[in-house]
Design a protein around this motif. Structure first.
Motif: not given
Lengths: 441, 441
Positions: A393-408
């Motif tokens: 689909f030609g669109v990039l974003w950032t998964p929020m999970r990377y900012f939750y080291p303990d899950g979320g």
């Protein structure tokens, strides 16, 4: 262990510091790598400042302004100016006087120059603080989840555990902080500080209310911890209104304030600073009495001094704007406001409320400024989904999970809109809507 | 623990990281403070480069050269140049290509640009290496005593113990290294690397022979450790002759090479680099295969990138000199040669051999270059003696004991002569002789 071979020495990753095997440390590398493979994609992933107003000629102008400032305002003769620009410098930096003016003008903070240390970006300021506060196995830092990945990485480098605190719609949940502090102490841990980005946080985009700011300071006092206030985005509000920084409300020196010029001037210079006016008892002879003096001691073995050339350029930009970065960033602030409005309008357009009155399946928050918004999707947003989104689909974003080291954050994505045009935003959200249709079909 | 009071939060030094209570960390602060109190003294204590040839106008010239290099040689369009100079940069830096040229021209080292990481001074390079190599309680680093205080401080910051190895008249005693490695392993320790400055070391002024260089590499191979080669002074030889760097002799990738522009260009820029071409097995997907890639990962959480402005200035200086820092530092090299000759002549003059043929009571080494010589006095040279020397005789020097964290150098002083004139050297040595007469009368 190192093994030798015809090709030379070979090391094993497991024989290097544990941070190097931690997903936190490589998540950003992976994201950048993904962005590099899809140059045609609309990228909502870059957390960089808008750059169209930068001009290499400015660098010369800023350098010259700062040189004149050293001569005229600081009264240095040409030999002393030369020494200031070329030699090893004061560990605390050349800019402490100008930073004090900037803090007064832009942040309502009254600081003593002796309490300020100029750092190699705010990243070094975080490293210095984490190093100072980590004395043994019990020391921990509290931070709302999600947390800025640079702080998580810095903590990992300094072997400092970060304990998560819940976030509400207004940033850190101060009640939960109290609960988590109690639990940590029951486990024999020693919480040293709580890290927060009170204005338009990265990645959540959320801001703390004035009441929560006051409550956080009260809790810090009562619970005997420091507050690390990281403040890179406060100038970029959507409506011209500012809430007071924690440091400006801090009558009991509980707040260590970390500042950055990466967004208000430019990132490449790597100039940030820390204000640490807490008294340290037991300091050695000839040493200053403040936490800033201890942080400078650590800095003297980490980077010695912040690049004098970088300080001169940032100093010149401060001087060109009467030390007001609000004034210096007027044009960028307009861009970010325009883009935030475009993101919110586009989300309304492409993810309309269901006609049948049922609950919408794709939702988002409404930040009051900054560079980030968070969208909750009706499916998991992981690395595999990102790859699919980019390639199909030609669109990039950032998964929020990377900012939750303990899950979320499993179903959430961060949309960063600082370097896009309204047209790119519109197109990117249309593509995101296509992804969502595809995945929920 | 933090206590609250009317004046605000107060911390205890003992509740901050142990490095902050370590004499290694404050010795340099104390020395600088002493130097500040005796501005009229002749100071043999400053380890700074000669600065008379610096000119603020050069900065503009270097910046402009580097900008043109990005456009013409690297083929960047103006927007890409702007991005390179202002935005977050590649973690490994903008200078890796030019550094490879410099290493070939000046050091006979053939390096792959992928193995190079530009760092915030060589201090950051040491921090990155120490962080990477410290995985747990057993890891230690070997280093000859005396050792550069910046390395000792970096190790303290990273909680990495440094085990001393004896020095002979040619720097590190390679036989003793083998003995100490054996003892460390008997104690259950895991020696990861040996740190050396093979040319005109700070503080000893000593250089390793070619035979010892070869022997050290053999030992590293046999004993399965890395060698950290720190090389800030190699260009400043007294006689135009150079011994090959360890890295240029390193056929088995045992050497991690740490470079600095603090002495060859200027310290304020804070630009150094590390060459780490060792293969790391087990690296994650999307990561490069070298130790340099792992060091870059650590750097991405420490300083993100080295100041782009500083890199541009140092890059411009490299370009202005066809990447030869030997050429760039011809004038400074002459100054250091002249000053070393003045120091040795002055020592001969003021500390003549006893007329009765007995052993001289004040002796010194004869460095083949660099900025430092070491004098052995017939009495203890401690902080109290330094204070007496400065206040009564107007001469400052550095007690060598600060470079021996495990004891040693009690009667020795370091004479640093990089920023003095021959007249100042003559006068300073006359004053030193007066101190010696006073203390031995």
């Amino acid at each position: 262990m190192i093994t030798g071979s015809a090709g030379g020495a070979t090391l094993q990753l497991e024989d290097l510091h544990g941070s190097l095997s931690d997903p936190v440390m490589s998540s950003m590398t992976l994201l950048n790598e993904a962005a590099g493979r899809f140059p045609q994609a609309v990228s909502f992933s870059a957390g960089r400042p808008y750059e169209e107003f930068y001009d290499p000629l400015q660098i010369h102008d800023y350098l010259e302004r700062f040189r004149k400032y050293l001569e005229v305002e600081r009264g240095l003769d040409p030999d002393q100016v030369r020494t200031a620009l070329f030699q090893y410098g004061h560990t605390k930096g050349l800019l402490t006087d100008l930073l004090v003016r900037h803090l007064a003008v832009d942040e309502g903070v009254s600081a003593d120059p002796d309490s300020v240390v100029v750092t190699t970006g705010c990243q070094e300021a975080m490293i210095l603080l984490l190093r100072a506060l980590r004395t043994g196995g019990e020391d921990v830092i509290m931070a709302p989840a999600p947390t800025y990945v640079g702080f998580l990485g810095a903590a990992r480098l300094m072997d400092m555990p970060v304990l998560p605190v819940a976030e509400g719609t207004g940033g850190i949940d101060v009640e939960d902080l109290v609960v988590q502090l109690g639990r940590a102490r029951q486990r024999g841990l020693n919480p040293r500080a709580c890290y927060v980005v009170p204005d338009f946080a990265n990645p959540s985009g959320l801001s703390m209310s004035l009441a929560d700011r006051r409550r956080l300071l009260e809790v810090a006092e009562r619970e005997n911890i420091l507050v690390i206030e990281d403040n890179p985005y406060s100038l970029f509000n959507a409506d011209g209104r500012r809430l007071p920084s924690l440091k400006s409300l801090d009558t009991a020196q509980r707040v260590v304030y970390v500042g950055s010029f990466a967004k208000t001037a430019f990132p490449g210079a790597r100039v940030g600073y820390v204000v640490a006016d807490q008294v340290v008892e037991g300091a050695g002879p000839g040493e200053g009495p403040l936490l800033a003096d201890q942080l400078a001691k650590l800095k003297s073995m980490l980077t010695l001094n912040t690049s004098t050339i970088s300080q001169a350029v940032i100093g010149g930009k401060l001087l060109a704007n009467e030390c007001s970065m609000t004034r210096a960033t007027q044009r960028e602030t307009e861009i970010y406001r325009r883009n935030l409005a475009a993101v919110l309008a586009g989300l309304d357009k492409y993810f309309p409320a269901p006609a049948d009155g049922s609950a919408p399946r794709t939702t988002w928050n409404i930040p009051g400024g900054g560079m980030f918004a968070v969208v909750t999707l009706p499916f998991e947003a992981d690395a595999e989904t990102l790859e699919y989104s980019a390639s199909r689909f030609g669109v990039l974003w950032t998964p929020m999970r990377y900012f939750y080291p303990d899950g979320g954050g499993t179903h959430q994505i961060r949309l960063s809109f600082s370097v896009l045009t309204p047209e790119q935003i519109e197109e990117g959200l249309a593509r995101l809507a296509a992804l969502v249709r595809d995945r929920t079909a």
